[in-house]
Design an enzyme around this catalytic site. Structure first.
Site, PDB file in Angstrom:
ATOM      1  N   LEU A   1     -26.478  29.578 -16.836  1.00 51.43           N
ATOM      2  CA  LEU A   1     -25.295  28.608 -16.355  1.00 51.43           C
ATOM      3  C   LEU A   1     -25.046  27.707 -17.700  1.00 51.43           C
ATOM      4  CD1 LEU A   1     -26.053  27.433 -12.637  1.00 51.43           C
ATOM      5  CD2 LEU A   1     -25.162  30.105 -13.399  1.00 51.43           C
TER       6      LEU A   1
ATOM      7  N   MET B   1     -30.286  33.529 -24.356  1.00 55.17           N
ATOM      8  CA  MET B   1     -28.931  32.797 -25.467  1.00 55.17           C
ATOM      9  C   MET B   1     -28.483  31.490 -24.576  1.00 55.17           C
ATOM     10  SD  MET B   1     -26.392  33.696 -27.335  1.00 55.17           S
ATOM     11  CE  MET B   1     -25.674  31.409 -27.297  1.00 55.17           C
ATOM     12  N   LYS B   2     -28.990  31.552 -23.413  1.00 59.71           N
ATOM     13  CA  LYS B   2     -29.104  29.859 -22.684  1.00 59.71           C
ATOM     14  C   LYS B   2     -30.316  28.948 -23.386  1.00 59.71           C
ATOM     15  CE  LYS B   2     -28.876  26.764 -19.208  1.00 59.71           C
ATOM     16  NZ  LYS B   2     -27.511  25.898 -19.362  1.00 59.71           N
ATOM     17  N   LEU B   3     -30.862  29.276 -24.164  1.00 57.00           N
ATOM     18  CA  LEU B   3     -32.030  28.389 -25.178  1.00 57.00           C
ATOM     19  C   LEU B   3     -31.143  28.115 -26.699  1.00 57.00           C
ATOM     20  CD1 LEU B   3     -35.463  30.138 -24.603  1.00 57.00           C
ATOM     21  CD2 LEU B   3     -34.287  27.285 -23.302  1.00 57.00           C
TER      22      LEU B   3
ATOM     23  N   ASN C   1     -28.145  24.762 -25.005  1.00 56.15           N
ATOM     24  CA  ASN C   1     -28.859  24.068 -24.979  1.00 56.15           C
ATOM     25  C   ASN C   1     -29.678  23.757 -25.919  1.00 56.15           C
ATOM     26  OD1 ASN C   1     -28.177  24.731 -22.494  1.00 56.15           O
ATOM     27  ND2 ASN C   1     -29.927  23.961 -20.862  1.00 56.15           N
TER      28      ASN C   1
END
Length: 297
Positions: free
Chosen positions: A123, A172-174, A177
């Site tokens: 998310l 992609m989340k990393l 972030n």
């Protein structure tokens, strides 16, 4: 309208998960939840129509799709181990935690051996958007699995992007972030320098806000730095530090030099080492730790 085609299990009803689970049950899906440390979200969800499971095995046996919204990869692995005895072939686990991609692939392989599908769907945004059902979600799954889980994700997400196959959501989340937490480190240092050279935070903000350097993350960050709202962005420094360590791990595996990501990680490490490791120490508070390191109150 009751949506009976899928029965949903949800593990991790914390700052983000509570709002997500609330939207799932209120938008017609049968929902089973389980308590961890805090009973308040569970009691609230049960009052809205959810069922409380007696164990992870019980939750697994009741659910065709199980969402995990946990701190990181070790917690996801622990939850999957507890669920495994009750999982039914044909069910799906959707990991919404900020995970470590190699662990995601390993868990998916373990689940595939017992006929259970696995997807990563981390998310972005804040608990406010979780409650409103307008989170951003980036999904790693093949097209067929994505088509199955997307309607449920749509109950709590305003923007859903299938990034690619298994693990790509967590990758992609990393990256996401790294960008946002890099902003936090940049803003914190810029604010300290601004104060040191005699430009108040209020004047700094008047120049940046509404200009090309403004963005949603800047506004929530400044909700604390400018307005003093300690809960402007409820994402802990501890989770931020963990995520940047995961970024380094991913980069190491890909043989990519990351001087900026490593620097951002070290700024958060400094905050953690000097008292910022509590459950209510949030990302915008990083500005305080950088200011103190530079002799500012």
């Amino acid at each position: 309208m009751t949506k009976t085609q899928e029965t949903i299990g949800f593990i991790g009803t914390g700052l983000m998960g509570h709002g997500m689970a609330k939207n799932i049950v209120e938008k017609g899906y049968p929902l089973t939840v389980i308590a961890h440390r805090n009973r308040k979200p569970i009691d609230d969800l049960v009052s809205r129509g959810a069922t409380e499971a007696t164990s992870y095995e019980d939750l697994a046996s009741r659910s065709s799709i199980i969402f995990l919204c946990l701190t990181g990869a070790p917690e996801a692995a622990e939850a999957v181990a507890k669920l495994t005895p009750g999982l039914k072939a044909g069910s799906v686990i959707v990991d919404c935690s900020t995970g470590e991609p190699t662990m995601t692939v390993k868990l998916a392989q373990d689940m595939d051996a017992i006929g259970v599908a696995y997807a990563d769907a981390p998310l972005s945004r804040t608990p406010k958007e979780a409650w409103e059902g307008t989170l951003d979600c980036m999904v790693g799954a093949d097209e067929e699995l994505f088509a199955r889980i997307e309607p449920v994700i749509d109950t709590w997400a305003g923007k859903i992007v299938r990034v690619g196959g298994l693990g790509d959501g967590h990758r992609m989340k990393l990256l996401n972030n790294f960008v946002s937490l890099g902003y936090a480190a940049l803003y914190s240092e810029a604010l300290a320098l601004s104060r040191k050279v005699g430009i108040p935070v209020e004047q700094f903000d008047k120049v940046i806000r509404g200009g090309r350097m403004d963005c949603g993350f800047y506004q929530t960050f400044m909700g604390y730095a400018l307005e003093g709202n300690r809960e402007a962005h409820k994402f802990t420094l501890a989770n931020a530090y963990k995520d940047l360590r995961y970024v380094e791990t991913m980069a190491n595996a890909a043989t990519v030099a990351t001087p900026l990501a490593s620097t951002a990680k070290n700024v958060f490490a400094m905050a953690m080492a000097t008292g910022g490791d509590g459950p209510e120490d949030y990302v915008p508070h990083l500005a305080d730790f950088v200011a103190r390191a530079n002799g500012l109150d």
